[in-house]
Enzyme design. Structure first.
Site, PDB file in Angstrom:
ATOM      1  N   ASP A   1       9.149  -1.437 -31.448  1.00 21.13           N
ATOM      2  CA  ASP A   1       8.520  -1.423 -32.769  1.00 21.13           C
ATOM      3  C   ASP A   1       9.194  -2.416 -33.711  1.00 21.13           C
ATOM      4  OD1 ASP A   1      10.731   0.409 -32.541  1.00 21.13           O
ATOM      5  OD2 ASP A   1      10.278   1.135 -34.553  1.00 21.13           O
TER       6      ASP A   1
ATOM      7  N   GLU B   1      12.233   3.131 -33.730  1.00 20.49           N
ATOM      8  CA  GLU B   1      13.593   2.911 -34.224  1.00 20.49           C
ATOM      9  C   GLU B   1      13.572   2.456 -35.667  1.00 20.49           C
ATOM     10  OE1 GLU B   1      17.454   0.950 -35.057  1.00 20.49           O
ATOM     11  OE2 GLU B   1      15.446   0.077 -35.172  1.00 20.49           O
TER      12      GLU B   1
END
Length: 375
Positions: free
Chosen positions: A68, A133
């Protein structure tokens, strides 16, 4: 000239994986790993995609990372579309180039080369990849680690691909991180008219001496690996917006980045003692987002230092500064954790980029670490 690391990094950047959306990144990675004999175990929780991939048996060296990325900001300010990777003057541009799709590409290509050279390697090579994250982090690595711990899996070594370097790839590695705990404090007063302060109780006035003491307190002096604990006030809110109303409540949010010299429990106790000493009426809620961890010199640190010196002829600094990372969750397993990744100068910025040559060097470093620990 064809370069497998750069090609894979470009393919990952093309996936608009705004956290926690993976947007197809993990499918690319899993296919590459499965092709060289990895057992792939998807571990998805809520809106987050994760996978745990393993090859071999025995002592485990895991590579950890996230697919991400953060939002791109104003796209008009990018020199190219943030999800259309472009190489200019030796730099690979695109959202996630440095944080951390470049590292992921370097890891996977390193594994391909390592397995080709050592198809019957000793130990177990693993990948722990998440898509959460950069956002909440609640359904990502922490959940995978909980699952692995519940079934008593051991991970002796873990290398996290966060962008740790400052000027040259490998000049800094992180062998620990500070803990992080946030306080949400509400000071209770009595709302009233500013012309009649004797009929009210101004929580801002009452709280100021306590907040000043809070900011001036020395919490510890740090140690050889950690700087002193830092407390910073992040948000202050009070009032109705009117200039003739004494507020009834004051909200203050502050965060501690703390070393191994301090525990989160001791922080809670000392803050409560301070507030009580100032005779405040308050409500206090805490959010612990990570404990401090430290990997002292040993097999993993030695292997990382060796690989950096071999390819870049520099001795890295071992530091614990900066923000938190998913390494804090993995360290709970008793794992040696080190972060090694590309230069972090442009992470989260407009026109994020990374040196294409650095990614190739980084992949060679990762491969050497595999060789040192698994052969």
């Amino acid at each position: 000239m064809f370069c497998p690391v750069i090609e894979l990094a470009q393919n990952l950047i093309r996936c608009p994986s705004l956290s926690p959306n993976d947007a197809g990144c993990q499918a690319l990675l899993m296919a590459r790993l499965e092709a060289i004999g990895f057992h792939i175990e998807p571990m998805n929780f809520g809106d987050t995609q994760n996978f745990w991939a393993t090859r071999g048996q025995g002592k485990t060296l895991a590579f950890a990372g996230h697919t991400d990325v953060v939002p791109v900001g104003d796209e008009r300010k990018w020199i190219n579309s943030p999800f259309e990777p472009t190489i200019r003057d030796g730099l690979l541009f695109g959202r996630g180039a440095a944080d951390m799709k470049g590292s992921l590409a370097a890891m996977v290509v390193a594994a391909e080369r390592f397995v080709e050279q050592h198809p019957h390697h000793s130990g177990r090579l693993a990948f722990l990849i998440t898509s959460d994250e950069e956002a909440s982090g609640i359904n990502g690595t922490v959940k995978v680690v909980e699952q692995l711990m519940a079934r008593q899996e051991r991970v002796e070594y873990c290398l996290v691909g966060e962008p740790s370097s400052t000027e040259r790839v490998g000049d800094v590695v992180k062998n620990g991180r500070r803990g992080s705990i946030t306080a949400n404090l509400t000071i209770h007063g009595v709302q009233g008219h500013v012309a009649y302060p004797h009929l009210a109780d101004n929580p801002v006035h009452r709280a100021l001496p306590a907040l000043q003491e809070l900011a001036a307190t020395e919490w510890d002096q740090g140690n050889d690996f950690f700087p002193p604990t830092s407390m910073q006030i992040a948000n202050v809110q009070a009032g109705t917006g009117s200039n003739n109303v004494i507020p009834g409540e004051l909200f203050v949010q502050f965060n501690f980045r703390f070393s191994t010299e301090l525990t989160d429990q001791r922080i809670r106790e000392r803050v409560a003692q301070l507030l009580d000493r100032h005779q405040l009426r308050y409500t206090l809620e805490w959010n612990l987002s990570g404990q401090p961890f430290l990997t002292e010199k040993g097999e993993l640190v030695d292997a990382v230092v060796d690989a950096i010196q071999h390819y870049n002829e520099i001795k890295p600094e071992l530091l614990t500064n900066g923000g938190t990372s998913d390494g804090r969750f993995i360290a709970r397993m008793g794992t040696q954790v080190v972060e090694l990744g590309p230069v972090n100068a442009t992470i989260h910025k407009i026109n994020e980029c990374v040196s294409a040559a650095d990614l190739q060097t980084l992949s060679r470093m990762y491969q050497r670490i595999m060789q040192l620990l698994l052969t």
